[in-house]
Design a protein around this motif. Structure first.
Motif, PDB file in Angstrom:
ATOM      1  N   TYR A   1       0.836  -1.205   0.000  1.00  0.00           N
ATOM      2  CA  TYR A   1       0.000   0.000   0.000  1.00  0.00           C
ATOM      3  C   TYR A   1       0.872   1.257   0.000  1.00  0.00           C
ATOM      4  O   TYR A   1       0.663   2.168  -0.794  1.00  0.00           O
ATOM      5  CB  TYR A   1      -0.924  -0.009   1.220  1.00  0.00           C
ATOM      6  CG  TYR A   1      -1.672   1.288   1.440  1.00  0.00           C
ATOM      7  CD1 TYR A   1      -2.843   1.555   0.751  1.00  0.00           C
ATOM      8  CD2 TYR A   1      -1.208   2.238   2.344  1.00  0.00           C
ATOM      9  CE1 TYR A   1      -3.537   2.736   0.957  1.00  0.00           C
ATOM     10  CE2 TYR A   1      -1.892   3.412   2.559  1.00  0.00           C
ATOM     11  CZ  TYR A   1      -3.059   3.663   1.865  1.00  0.00           C
ATOM     12  OH  TYR A   1      -3.731   4.837   2.062  1.00  0.00           O
ATOM     13  N   TRP A   2       1.864   1.289   0.900  1.00  0.00           N
ATOM     14  CA  TRP A   2       2.698   2.485   1.005  1.00  0.00           C
ATOM     15  C   TRP A   2       3.609   2.648  -0.211  1.00  0.00           C
ATOM     16  O   TRP A   2       3.959   3.783  -0.575  1.00  0.00           O
ATOM     17  CB  TRP A   2       3.486   2.482   2.315  1.00  0.00           C
ATOM     18  CG  TRP A   2       2.572   2.854   3.443  1.00  0.00           C
ATOM     19  CD1 TRP A   2       2.060   2.014   4.388  1.00  0.00           C
ATOM     20  CD2 TRP A   2       2.008   4.135   3.690  1.00  0.00           C
ATOM     21  NE1 TRP A   2       1.217   2.706   5.209  1.00  0.00           N
ATOM     22  CE2 TRP A   2       1.167   4.014   4.813  1.00  0.00           C
ATOM     23  CE3 TRP A   2       2.118   5.379   3.079  1.00  0.00           C
ATOM     24  CZ2 TRP A   2       0.439   5.083   5.343  1.00  0.00           C
ATOM     25  CZ3 TRP A   2       1.394   6.445   3.599  1.00  0.00           C
ATOM     26  CH2 TRP A   2       0.576   6.305   4.719  1.00  0.00           C
ATOM     27  N   ALA A   3       3.976   1.562  -0.853  1.00  0.00           N
ATOM     28  CA  ALA A   3       4.722   1.678  -2.117  1.00  0.00           C
ATOM     29  C   ALA A   3       3.838   2.352  -3.163  1.00  0.00           C
ATOM     30  O   ALA A   3       4.305   3.225  -3.910  1.00  0.00           O
ATOM     31  CB  ALA A   3       5.173   0.303  -2.601  1.00  0.00           C
ATOM     32  N   GLY A   4       2.571   1.971  -3.212  1.00  0.00           N
ATOM     33  CA  GLY A   4       1.632   2.625  -4.127  1.00  0.00           C
ATOM     34  C   GLY A   4       1.439   4.087  -3.797  1.00  0.00           C
ATOM     35  O   GLY A   4       1.387   4.941  -4.697  1.00  0.00           O
ATOM     36  N   ARG A   5       1.327   4.400  -2.519  1.00  0.00           N
ATOM     37  CA  ARG A   5       1.194   5.816  -2.115  1.00  0.00           C
ATOM     38  C   ARG A   5       2.430   6.602  -2.528  1.00  0.00           C
ATOM     39  O   ARG A   5       2.337   7.739  -3.004  1.00  0.00           O
ATOM     40  CB  ARG A   5       1.004   5.927  -0.593  1.00  0.00           C
ATOM     41  CG  ARG A   5      -0.333   5.522  -0.059  1.00  0.00           C
ATOM     42  CD  ARG A   5      -1.454   6.454  -0.420  1.00  0.00           C
ATOM     43  NE  ARG A   5      -1.410   7.728   0.217  1.00  0.00           N
ATOM     44  CZ  ARG A   5      -2.324   8.188   1.063  1.00  0.00           C
ATOM     45  NH1 ARG A   5      -3.360   7.432   1.377  1.00  0.00           N
ATOM     46  NH2 ARG A   5      -2.216   9.378   1.579  1.00  0.00           N
ATOM     47  N   GLY A   6       3.606   5.994  -2.355  1.00  0.00           N
ATOM     48  CA  GLY A   6       4.845   6.666  -2.749  1.00  0.00           C
ATOM     49  C   GLY A   6       4.920   6.894  -4.245  1.00  0.00           C
ATOM     50  O   GLY A   6       5.338   7.969  -4.697  1.00  0.00           O
ATOM     51  N   LEU A   7       4.508   5.900  -5.026  1.00  0.00           N
ATOM     52  CA  LEU A   7       4.493   6.069  -6.483  1.00  0.00           C
ATOM     53  C   LEU A   7       3.518   7.166  -6.898  1.00  0.00           C
ATOM     54  O   LEU A   7       3.811   7.957  -7.799  1.00  0.00           O
ATOM     55  CB  LEU A   7       4.125   4.753  -7.168  1.00  0.00           C
ATOM     56  CG  LEU A   7       5.186   3.668  -7.143  1.00  0.00           C
ATOM     57  CD1 LEU A   7       4.613   2.355  -7.655  1.00  0.00           C
ATOM     58  CD2 LEU A   7       6.391   4.097  -7.976  1.00  0.00           C
TER      59      LEU A   7
ATOM     60  N   ARG B   1       3.145  12.719  -8.946  1.00  0.00           N
ATOM     61  CA  ARG B   1       2.588  14.069  -8.914  1.00  0.00           C
ATOM     62  C   ARG B   1       3.681  15.135  -8.926  1.00  0.00           C
ATOM     63  O   ARG B   1       3.380  16.306  -9.042  1.00  0.00           O
ATOM     64  CB  ARG B   1       1.680  14.220  -7.706  1.00  0.00           C
ATOM     65  CG  ARG B   1       0.348  13.549  -7.923  1.00  0.00           C
ATOM     66  CD  ARG B   1      -0.637  13.810  -6.807  1.00  0.00           C
ATOM     67  NE  ARG B   1      -1.992  13.555  -7.231  1.00  0.00           N
ATOM     68  CZ  ARG B   1      -2.514  12.367  -7.449  1.00  0.00           C
ATOM     69  NH1 ARG B   1      -1.765  11.301  -7.291  1.00  0.00           N
ATOM     70  NH2 ARG B   1      -3.768  12.224  -7.812  1.00  0.00           N
ATOM     71  N   LYS B   2       4.919  14.726  -8.793  1.00  0.00           N
ATOM     72  CA  LYS B   2       6.039  15.672  -8.829  1.00  0.00           C
ATOM     73  C   LYS B   2       6.771  15.629 -10.173  1.00  0.00           C
ATOM     74  O   LYS B   2       7.843  16.190 -10.310  1.00  0.00           O
ATOM     75  CB  LYS B   2       7.007  15.378  -7.692  1.00  0.00           C
ATOM     76  CG  LYS B   2       6.415  15.642  -6.318  1.00  0.00           C
ATOM     77  CD  LYS B   2       7.440  15.345  -5.250  1.00  0.00           C
ATOM     78  CE  LYS B   2       7.077  15.582  -3.854  1.00  0.00           C
ATOM     79  NZ  LYS B   2       5.845  15.851  -3.357  1.00  0.00           N
ATOM     80  N   THR B   3       6.192  14.943 -11.137  1.00  0.00           N
ATOM     81  CA  THR B   3       6.812  14.826 -12.451  1.00  0.00           C
ATOM     82  C   THR B   3       5.858  15.395 -13.502  1.00  0.00           C
ATOM     83  O   THR B   3       4.837  15.994 -13.176  1.00  0.00           O
ATOM     84  CB  THR B   3       7.110  13.344 -12.785  1.00  0.00           C
ATOM     85  OG1 THR B   3       5.877  12.639 -12.907  1.00  0.00           O
ATOM     86  CG2 THR B   3       7.984  12.700 -11.718  1.00  0.00           C
ATOM     87  N   ARG B   4       6.199  15.154 -14.763  1.00  0.00           N
ATOM     88  CA  ARG B   4       5.334  15.600 -15.852  1.00  0.00           C
ATOM     89  C   ARG B   4       3.994  14.869 -15.865  1.00  0.00           C
ATOM     90  O   ARG B   4       3.073  15.289 -16.554  1.00  0.00           O
ATOM     91  CB  ARG B   4       6.033  15.389 -17.200  1.00  0.00           C
ATOM     92  CG  ARG B   4       7.138  16.404 -17.432  1.00  0.00           C
ATOM     93  CD  ARG B   4       7.690  16.215 -18.808  1.00  0.00           C
ATOM     94  NE  ARG B   4       9.118  15.944 -18.660  1.00  0.00           N
ATOM     95  CZ  ARG B   4       9.888  15.440 -19.570  1.00  0.00           C
ATOM     96  NH1 ARG B   4       9.399  15.088 -20.727  1.00  0.00           N
ATOM     97  NH2 ARG B   4      11.158  15.247 -19.343  1.00  0.00           N
TER      98      ARG B   4
ATOM     99  N   SER C   1      -3.115  -0.893  -5.829  1.00  0.00           N
ATOM    100  CA  SER C   1      -4.121   0.021  -6.373  1.00  0.00           C
ATOM    101  C   SER C   1      -4.714   0.913  -5.289  1.00  0.00           C
ATOM    102  O   SER C   1      -4.989   2.087  -5.533  1.00  0.00           O
ATOM    103  CB  SER C   1      -5.245  -0.763  -7.047  1.00  0.00           C
ATOM    104  OG  SER C   1      -4.757  -1.498  -8.126  1.00  0.00           O
ATOM    105  N   ALA C   2      -4.910   0.347  -4.116  1.00  0.00           N
ATOM    106  CA  ALA C   2      -5.420   1.154  -3.003  1.00  0.00           C
ATOM    107  C   ALA C   2      -4.428   2.265  -2.655  1.00  0.00           C
ATOM    108  O   ALA C   2      -4.822   3.395  -2.372  1.00  0.00           O
ATOM    109  CB  ALA C   2      -5.683   0.279  -1.791  1.00  0.00           C
ATOM    110  N   GLY C   3      -3.138   1.944  -2.691  1.00  0.00           N
ATOM    111  CA  GLY C   3      -2.132   2.968  -2.434  1.00  0.00           C
ATOM    112  C   GLY C   3      -2.055   3.988  -3.547  1.00  0.00           C
ATOM    113  O   GLY C   3      -2.002   5.195  -3.307  1.00  0.00           O
ATOM    114  N   LEU C   4      -2.040   3.507  -4.801  1.00  0.00           N
ATOM    115  CA  LEU C   4      -1.999   4.428  -5.942  1.00  0.00           C
ATOM    116  C   LEU C   4      -3.222   5.330  -5.972  1.00  0.00           C
ATOM    117  O   LEU C   4      -3.135   6.498  -6.334  1.00  0.00           O
ATOM    118  CB  LEU C   4      -1.910   3.645  -7.260  1.00  0.00           C
ATOM    119  CG  LEU C   4      -0.562   3.013  -7.574  1.00  0.00           C
ATOM    120  CD1 LEU C   4      -0.695   2.033  -8.738  1.00  0.00           C
ATOM    121  CD2 LEU C   4       0.473   4.075  -7.885  1.00  0.00           C
ATOM    122  N   GLY C   5      -4.374   4.768  -5.578  1.00  0.00           N
ATOM    123  CA  GLY C   5      -5.616   5.538  -5.552  1.00  0.00           C
ATOM    124  C   GLY C   5      -5.780   6.359  -4.293  1.00  0.00           C
ATOM    125  O   GLY C   5      -6.813   6.994  -4.099  1.00  0.00           O
TER     126      GLY C   5
END
Length: 180
Positions: free
Chosen positions: A29-35, A40-43, A84-88
């Motif tokens: 989950y936290w890997a997804g949150r980090g990604l 959001r800090k890139t293009r 997906s939960a982390g990415l979302g």
């Protein structure tokens, strides 16, 4: 390693397996949150802040918790759902309880019947159309039960808010007094 854990008394096997799956699912989950945060800090920021992604995040935040819990009963899907939960960016107040429920189920399965018996049960359900229908109905009834419980709880909360309201509370008690 699993054989040595499963050979322990149930309580110890359950606790060890529960800790393992909680660590693994939360790390994913936290890997997804980090990604998501890094993207959001890139293009990619303009894509990640698009209305479609924001709608998807709202959908995951609202309905993703049951998917997280059920994913622990699957093989090969659990990691994707937790990522997906982390990415979302699913809120922790929804993710943590869903992960705890799923981890308890996972640890119970592995500590008792083990993966071989669980896979055999899934294969039997997949081989029999009636067993598959029964499995789908059971999951549907569980989801409906949770939904009805939440609706009734929200109605009770709404009613208690009316009881505490000085204006509506007086109207309700006034009508009750006039009818008596």
């Amino acid at each position: 390693m699993m054989d040595s854990i499963i050979s322990l008394p149930f309580v110890w096997a359950f606790l060890i397996l529960f800790c393992i799956v909680m660590l693994r699912s939360n790390a994913t989950y936290w890997a997804g949150r980090g990604l998501a945060a890094g993207g959001r800090k890139t293009r990619m920021q303009k894509y990640m802040d698009s209305s479609a992604v924001l709608r998807a995040e709202k959908l995951i935040a609202r309905w993703g918790a049951p998917a997280v819990s059920v994913s622990f009963l699957t093989i090969g899907v659990q990691t994707a759902v937790n990522m997906s939960a982390g990415l979302g960016r699913m809120p922790l107040r929804r993710y943590i309880p869903a992960t705890i429920v799923g981890s308890i189920a996972w640890a119970c399965i592995y500590a008792t019947i083990g993966i071989a018996a669980f896979e055999a049960a899934l294969a039997a359900a997949a081989g029999s159309p009636w067993a598959l229908v029964l499995l789908v109905l059971t999951v549907g009834v569980l989801i409906l039960g949770v939904h009805l419980f939440r609706v009734s709880r929200n109605r009770k909360l709404d009613q208690s808010a009316l009881d505490d309201c000085p204006v509506m509370g007086a109207e309700i008690s006034g009508t009750a007094g006039a009818q008596a």
